[in-house]
Design an enzyme around this catalytic site. Sequence first.
Site, PDB file in Angstrom:
ATOM      1  N   THR A 241       0.845  -1.304  -0.152  1.00  0.00           N
ATOM      2  CA  THR A 241       0.220  -0.274   0.113  1.00  0.00           C
ATOM      3  C   THR A 241       0.822   1.090  -0.372  1.00  0.00           C
ATOM      4  O   THR A 241       1.948   1.558   0.174  1.00  0.00           O
ATOM      5  CB  THR A 241      -0.903  -0.194   0.908  1.00  0.00           C
ATOM      6  OG1 THR A 241      -2.042   1.152   1.214  1.00  0.00           O
ATOM      7  CG2 THR A 241      -0.281   0.446   2.879  1.00  0.00           C
ATOM      8  N   GLN A 263      -1.862   3.942   7.167  1.00  0.00           N
ATOM      9  CA  GLN A 263      -1.276   3.106   5.934  1.00  0.00           C
ATOM     10  C   GLN A 263      -0.398   2.291   6.054  1.00  0.00           C
ATOM     11  O   GLN A 263       0.427   1.345   6.002  1.00  0.00           O
ATOM     12  CB  GLN A 263      -1.147   3.917   4.793  1.00  0.00           C
ATOM     13  CG  GLN A 263      -2.497   4.344   4.051  1.00  0.00           C
ATOM     14  CD  GLN A 263      -3.547   3.328   4.029  1.00  0.00           C
ATOM     15  OE1 GLN A 263      -3.526   3.047   3.119  1.00  0.00           O
ATOM     16  NE2 GLN A 263      -4.806   3.217   4.264  1.00  0.00           N
ATOM     17  N   HIS A 266      -0.268  -0.866   7.267  1.00  0.00           N
ATOM     18  CA  HIS A 266      -0.207  -2.252   6.484  1.00  0.00           C
ATOM     19  C   HIS A 266       1.032  -3.012   7.182  1.00  0.00           C
ATOM     20  O   HIS A 266       0.813  -4.138   6.702  1.00  0.00           O
ATOM     21  CB  HIS A 266      -0.702  -1.800   5.810  1.00  0.00           C
ATOM     22  CG  HIS A 266      -1.802  -0.943   5.088  1.00  0.00           C
ATOM     23  ND1 HIS A 266      -3.397  -2.959   4.786  1.00  0.00           N
ATOM     24  CD2 HIS A 266      -2.381  -0.245   5.549  1.00  0.00           C
ATOM     25  CE1 HIS A 266      -4.370  -1.713   5.477  1.00  0.00           C
ATOM     26  NE2 HIS A 266      -3.697  -0.586   5.047  1.00  0.00           N
ATOM     27  N   GLU A 332      -1.620   4.735  -4.834  1.00  0.00           N
ATOM     28  CA  GLU A 332      -2.130   4.144  -4.302  1.00  0.00           C
ATOM     29  C   GLU A 332      -3.568   4.875  -4.455  1.00  0.00           C
ATOM     30  O   GLU A 332      -4.369   5.025  -4.526  1.00  0.00           O
ATOM     31  CB  GLU A 332      -2.199   2.881  -4.016  1.00  0.00           C
ATOM     32  CG  GLU A 332      -3.601   2.083  -3.589  1.00  0.00           C
ATOM     33  CD  GLU A 332      -2.754   1.410  -3.053  1.00  0.00           C
ATOM     34  OE1 GLU A 332      -3.586  -0.196  -2.771  1.00  0.00           O
ATOM     35  OE2 GLU A 332      -2.444   1.451  -1.782  1.00  0.00           O
ATOM     36  N   HIS A 333      -3.848   5.562  -3.152  1.00  0.00           N
ATOM     37  CA  HIS A 333      -4.206   6.904  -2.068  1.00  0.00           C
ATOM     38  C   HIS A 333      -3.505   7.931  -2.345  1.00  0.00           C
ATOM     39  O   HIS A 333      -2.458   8.741  -2.153  1.00  0.00           O
ATOM     40  CB  HIS A 333      -4.340   6.647  -0.992  1.00  0.00           C
ATOM     41  CG  HIS A 333      -5.143   4.521  -0.551  1.00  0.00           C
ATOM     42  ND1 HIS A 333      -4.112   4.113  -0.369  1.00  0.00           N
ATOM     43  CD2 HIS A 333      -6.274   4.330  -1.028  1.00  0.00           C
ATOM     44  CE1 HIS A 333      -4.673   3.043  -0.065  1.00  0.00           C
ATOM     45  NE2 HIS A 333      -5.812   2.901  -0.394  1.00  0.00           N
ATOM     46  N   ASP A 366     -11.267   2.949   2.983  1.00  0.00           N
ATOM     47  CA  ASP A 366     -10.638   1.390   3.044  1.00  0.00           C
ATOM     48  C   ASP A 366     -11.550   0.376   3.065  1.00  0.00           C
ATOM     49  O   ASP A 366     -11.804  -0.893   3.384  1.00  0.00           O
ATOM     50  CB  ASP A 366      -9.218   1.089   4.442  1.00  0.00           C
ATOM     51  CG  ASP A 366      -8.137   1.754   3.586  1.00  0.00           C
ATOM     52  OD1 ASP A 366      -8.398   1.489   2.491  1.00  0.00           O
ATOM     53  OD2 ASP A 366      -7.093   1.877   4.011  1.00  0.00           O
ATOM     54  N   GLU A 420      -7.140  -3.218 -50.420  1.00  0.00           N
ATOM     55  CA  GLU A 420      -6.638  -3.972 -49.362  1.00  0.00           C
ATOM     56  C   GLU A 420      -5.852  -5.853 -50.023  1.00  0.00           C
ATOM     57  O   GLU A 420      -5.522  -5.850 -49.652  1.00  0.00           O
ATOM     58  CB  GLU A 420      -7.223  -4.056 -48.241  1.00  0.00           C
ATOM     59  CG  GLU A 420      -7.322  -2.966 -47.160  1.00  0.00           C
ATOM     60  CD  GLU A 420      -7.613  -3.513 -46.194  1.00  0.00           C
ATOM     61  OE1 GLU A 420      -8.373  -4.106 -46.065  1.00  0.00           O
ATOM     62  OE2 GLU A 420      -7.896  -2.051 -45.358  1.00  0.00           O
ATOM     63  N   HIS A 425     -13.316 -10.097 -49.358  1.00  0.00           N
ATOM     64  CA  HIS A 425     -13.860  -9.605 -48.909  1.00  0.00           C
ATOM     65  C   HIS A 425     -15.366  -9.024 -49.112  1.00  0.00           C
ATOM     66  O   HIS A 425     -16.556  -9.286 -49.146  1.00  0.00           O
ATOM     67  CB  HIS A 425     -12.775  -8.361 -48.067  1.00  0.00           C
ATOM     68  CG  HIS A 425     -12.212  -9.159 -46.803  1.00  0.00           C
ATOM     69  ND1 HIS A 425     -11.563 -10.263 -47.148  1.00  0.00           N
ATOM     70  CD2 HIS A 425     -12.677  -8.692 -46.028  1.00  0.00           C
ATOM     71  CE1 HIS A 425     -10.748 -10.309 -45.518  1.00  0.00           C
ATOM     72  NE2 HIS A 425     -11.517  -9.683 -44.795  1.00  0.00           N
TER      73      HIS A 425
END
Length: 435
Positions: A241, A263, A266, A332-333, A366, A420, A425
């Site tokens: 984190t 944080q 963690h 992340e945050h 969270d 092409e 096609h």
Amino acid sequence: MIQSVDFRGALPSRSQLLTSVPRASIDIGEAVTMVHPLIDDVRTRGVEALREQAERFDGVRPAQLKMPVQRIREATEALDPAVRDALIEAIRRVRLATEAQVPPERTTTLAPGATIVQRWVPVSRVGLYVPGGKAVYPSSVVMNVVTAQVAGVESIALVSPAQTEFGGEVHPSILAAAGLLGVDEVYAVGGAGAIAALAYGVPELDLEPVDVVTGPGNIFVAAAKRVVNGVVGIDAEAGTTEILVIADDSANPDYVAADLISQAEHDEAAAAVLVTSSARLATTVVDALERLVPLAENEARVRAALGGPQSAVILVDDLDAAVQVSNAYGPEHLEIHTSENERLVGEIRNAGAIFVGDFSPVSLGDYIAGSNHVLPTGGSARYSSGLGAYAFLRAQQVVTYSHAALTEVHEPLVALAQAEHLPAHGAAATIRMNN
């Protein structure tokens, strides 16, 4: 307590910032090399490899890797009422917020008889990873499962590391959260081996391969997801984190310090970064850390994280420079505590989730804000998103043309096919002109 970095006077260029912002010493590329043998072992030896990896990394050899449905039911019934109520409210809020992420089916009419329907179809089966190392995260069950359910996924397998304290079973709170959400396929496997099991399946466990693997984890889980990406889809490489706080003189230093600590607890490798234009605030936040860290239950872990190379107080000349640092970091945050919050939010490009103002701490996200806490880390927020319903959805276009509508575009279709050098096609359209 935490290192100081001074970018005042000469802010590095974007390319220099990408390499000079604080990061953990181990990178995912190094971890990829380490997880390859673990993944190959699970593919080759299945259950026995998973048991050995649990014993090696989790300290216990599970007697059974697949949790009985009765065990899930018992854990749900035994759940603490306050925790049950909190999980139910979190489920409600995440479900409501996630429903906004499912695009409606839309039909475009290009001409009479010519339509394209844009629809979003869920994958059939997903594997959801829920961490269980230094802490246990029933909240991650909510974030993963609710999002998959809202997307319309019908088959869900959940994996979480075996717990020594519970005889090699999945933690009861994880089982209980799964039970509240109606998930009855749960396995006591963790780490890189768990990701391999989801991606390739384990016939001995009746564990069928999944289409998408999501969920947060440590650097090795993130590395394993990178390895199996392509065999299955993944959400993002959600590793250890991170929090980055942009703050100025108007910020409350105790709030900032508390959020950095929240944080940091963690993991020892967790990143906590403050970017500020105020030398006074930098000093008061460090003072607050010195005062608050000794009060933390996980003090040793917090100190290790704050003292690591991945954490820092960064001084910049002004808030515009702070935004540049943050966008290069891609946190992340991201928290914003300034007198110009609204303006700064508009200038942020790279962040997993943004928390604005004094009363929007990351811990709210969270658990119970309604946003998803499975977010990109390690700078990957510069190119990927957090977990949402879109991780389990695929866009499909349904094309329907009438004879008249095909006739209208026949000539330009043939012209492009000839240009092409793919005449068949054009012939596939021409053959329909006289029928």
